[in-house]
Every structure is written in structure tokens, then in C-alpha cells.
Design an enzyme around this catalytic site. Structure first.
Site, PDB file in Angstrom:
ATOM      1  N   ASN A   7       0.868  -1.178   0.000  1.00 23.88           N
ATOM      2  CA  ASN A   7       0.000   0.000   0.000  1.00 23.88           C
ATOM      3  C   ASN A   7       0.904   1.228   0.000  1.00 23.88           C
ATOM      4  OD1 ASN A   7      -1.797   2.047   0.442  1.00 23.88           O
ATOM      5  ND2 ASN A   7      -2.417   1.386   2.498  1.00 23.88           N
ATOM      6  N   LYS A  31       0.142   4.269  -0.246  1.00 19.32           N
ATOM      7  CA  LYS A  31      -0.459   5.469   0.356  1.00 19.32           C
ATOM      8  C   LYS A  31      -0.200   6.680  -0.559  1.00 19.32           C
ATOM      9  CE  LYS A  31      -0.051   3.146   4.757  1.00 19.32           C
ATOM     10  NZ  LYS A  31       0.082   3.193   6.190  1.00 19.32           N
ATOM     11  N   GLU A  33      -6.518   4.674   7.991  1.00 19.11           N
ATOM     12  CA  GLU A  33      -6.283   6.105   7.719  1.00 19.11           C
ATOM     13  C   GLU A  33      -7.519   6.753   7.112  1.00 19.11           C
ATOM     14  OE1 GLU A  33      -2.652   5.516   5.561  1.00 19.11           O
ATOM     15  OE2 GLU A  33      -1.696   4.903   7.431  1.00 19.11           O
ATOM     16  N   GLU A  83      -5.170  -4.933  10.468  1.00 18.59           N
ATOM     17  CA  GLU A  83      -4.141  -3.924  10.686  1.00 18.59           C
ATOM     18  C   GLU A  83      -4.411  -3.208  12.010  1.00 18.59           C
ATOM     19  OE1 GLU A  83      -2.190  -2.711   6.693  1.00 18.59           O
ATOM     20  OE2 GLU A  83      -3.884  -1.401   7.041  1.00 18.59           O
ATOM     21  N   GLY A 127       2.821   2.224  10.813  1.00 17.49           N
ATOM     22  CA  GLY A 127       3.780   3.321  10.669  1.00 17.49           C
ATOM     23  C   GLY A 127       4.486   3.680  11.966  1.00 17.49           C
ATOM     24  N   SER A 179       3.804  -2.248  10.261  1.00 18.80           N
ATOM     25  CA  SER A 179       5.260  -2.320  10.471  1.00 18.80           C
ATOM     26  C   SER A 179       5.875  -3.669  10.098  1.00 18.80           C
ATOM     27  CB  SER A 179       5.604  -1.930  11.912  1.00 18.80           C
ATOM     28  OG  SER A 179       5.189  -0.594  12.165  1.00 18.80           O
ATOM     29  N   GLY A 231       3.082  -1.118   4.234  1.00 18.85           N
ATOM     30  CA  GLY A 231       3.112   0.314   3.954  1.00 18.85           C
ATOM     31  C   GLY A 231       4.532   0.765   3.645  1.00 18.85           C
ATOM     32  N   GLY A 232       5.188   1.377   4.632  1.00 20.33           N
ATOM     33  CA  GLY A 232       6.505   1.985   4.434  1.00 20.33           C
ATOM     34  C   GLY A 232       7.505   1.099   3.710  1.00 20.33           C
TER      35      GLY A 232
END
Ligand code: 13P
Length: 256
Positions: A11, A13, A100, A170, A176, A216, A237-238
Site C-alpha cells: 500500500n 499510500k 487512515e 491492521e 507506521g 510495520s 506500507g513503508g
């Protein structure tokens, strides 16, 4: 025994312009050759980078998802993107109900339900996200919250094929933050979700549904998480923004 095919989805984002999208996908394809053999690999760029992503993927093993959709198919809804638009451009999946969106954009269990309906109506595979906040976990409300999100999100929708339906657990406190749920915490939540799915949709449906963990995930924790019996992959994510990390997660998590 867990015979479900794992899925690793990135993802992105609100990251990556078209040029950055092209470069990152080319790096993933060049560096990660056999990633699609035992695993479904999905990336979800922002709307403006979807066309470029589909071109860069070029029929390779990577599938492309949208990060959201609106529940109506067309109309006077300024700023919204519909299921037929996402389908036409070439997406196979759509993320729905990300925390989010719930936290910053007023997404509710009711809107999530309408969006899952729109995805299914348009032959898009929903990646249905849910999970508790830190305050809810600390108040011992994790399972109550997950049950509410799951049952209200699904409502009475008919989902014809469990293989075309994905849940992502999640926990909001792990997104994050660098704080990953332990494999035990994640497995407990996933087992609960699968048990609830079995109650509402039957054992067969529950056993076929892929439930991804997100929050994470990194190359060095992917193996321990994805080895758990009810964890069928990750929503990243990141770490999906760097080719080496995304590839590392797929390799570690699926044992390629
Ligand atoms: P991080 O991997 O950055 O924690 O994000 C997880 C996530 O929200 C994926 O949808």
C-alpha cells in the site's frame, strides 16, 4: 493445514509520482524475478499513478490495486473515483476501509459496506481492512471492535467466491509506528477473524479467505508473522516503497 496461496500487497499510500512509480516497479521486476511463483504480489499506487503502474508491470506477475473507491458507479460526486473507472484502467483489487480513511476521512462501517458492495459489483477484489486502536486494545475491546467491523462491513452482502475476497488485519497502533504486533498477538486476531467468518459465512468460505497482517512489517519480521497458521500474507506500507525491502518481505515471508 494452510493451503491458501499467500499474498503480499504494497500500500503505497500518498507516495510516488508517475516517474517514481515507473522506476520502483522496474526495480522490483528486475531484482525480484520469481516472486510471483508461490505468492500473489499486489501494489496499490495513488490513483494518478495507476495507469503508469499498469504499463510498467507490463503483464508481469504484479497485480495493481486502487487504494479506495466510491460506492456509486457514476454521478455528481466531485473528487470521487468509481468502481467501473478502476476496473477499466486495469486494476484487479481495491483496498477498502483502511484505518487512515476511517481516522482522517470519515470512513464508517456503513460506508465500508457500500464500498465492498461496489467492488464486488464491478468484479474488483476487495482488500477489506480492519483493526483496533491502541485505546481499544488497552480497554480490552479488541475482539468486540474487530467483530463489529467485520460483521457490519460485510452485512448481508453476497460474496460469490472466497478466493476473490481478502481481509487485512491492521492494528492501528502498529501502522507506521515501528511497533509490530507479535506473531502471537497477530495469530490470535487472525484466528478470531477466521472463526467469525466461519460463523457468518460457513467453514469453507472461512478456510479459503486470505487474511493479511499489516502494521510495520519488515523483511526481518515477515517470516515469523507469515509462518503463523492463520496469517496468509502481508499488507505493507513503508517497506513497500523500497524495492529491496518489499522483495525481502516476499522472500522471507513465503520462503522463496
Ligand atoms: P506500515 O507498514 O508503514 O506500518 O503501514 C501498514 C499499512 O497501513 C498498510 O496498509
Amino acid at each position: 493445514m494452510n493451503k491458501r496461496k499467500p499474498i503480499v500487497a504494497g500500500n503505497w499510500k500518498m507516495h510516488n509520482t508517475t516517474v517514481e512509480t515507473h522506476n520502483l516497479i522496474k526495480q522490483i521486476i528486475t531484482k525480484g524475478k520469481n516472486l510471483g511463483e508461490n505468492c500473489e504480489v499486489i501494489i496499490a499506487p495513488p490513483f494518478t499513478s495507476i495507469a503508469c503502474a499498469i504499463e510498467a508491470v507490463g503483464g508481469n506477475y504484479i497485480q495493481v490495486a486502487a487504494q479506495d473507491l466510491f460506492w456509486e458507479d457514476k454521478g455528481a460526486f466531485t473528487g470521487q473515483i468509481s468502481g467501473p473507472m478502476i476496473k477499466e484502467i486495469g486494476c484487479s483489487h481495491v483496498i477498502i476501509g483502511h484505518s487512515e480513511r476511517r481516522q482522517y476521512f470519515g470512513e464508517t462501517d456503513e460506508s465500508v459496506n457500500k464500498k465492498i458492495d461496489a467492488a464486488i459489483r464491478n468484479n474488483l477484489i476487495p482488500i477489506f481492512c480492519l483493526g483496533e486502536t491502541l485505546a481499544e486494545r488497552e480497554a480490552d475491546r479488541t475482539f468486540e471492535v474487530m467483530k463489529r467491523q467485520l460483521t457490519m462491513g460485510l452485512g448481508s452482502l453476497v460474496i460469490p467466491n472466497a478466493l476473490n475476497f481478502i481481509v487485512a488485519y491492521e492494528p492501528v497502533w502498529a501502522i507506521g509506528t515501528g511497533k509490530t504486533a507479535s506473531p502471537e498477538q497477530a495469530q490470535e486476531a487472525h484466528a478470531f477473524l477466521r472463526k467469525e467468518l466461519a460463523v457468518f459465512r460457513g467453514e469453507d468460505f472461512a478456510n479459503k479467505t486470505r487474511i493479511l497482517y499489516g502494521g510495520s512489517v519488515k523483511p526481518d519480521n515477515a517470516k515469523d508473522l507469515m509462518e503463523c497458521a492463520d496469517i496468509d500474507g502481508g499488507l505493507i506500507g513503508g517497506a513497500s516503497l523500497k524495492a529491496e525491502d518489499f522483495i525481502g518481505i516476499i522472500e522471507q515471508g513465503t520462503g522463496i
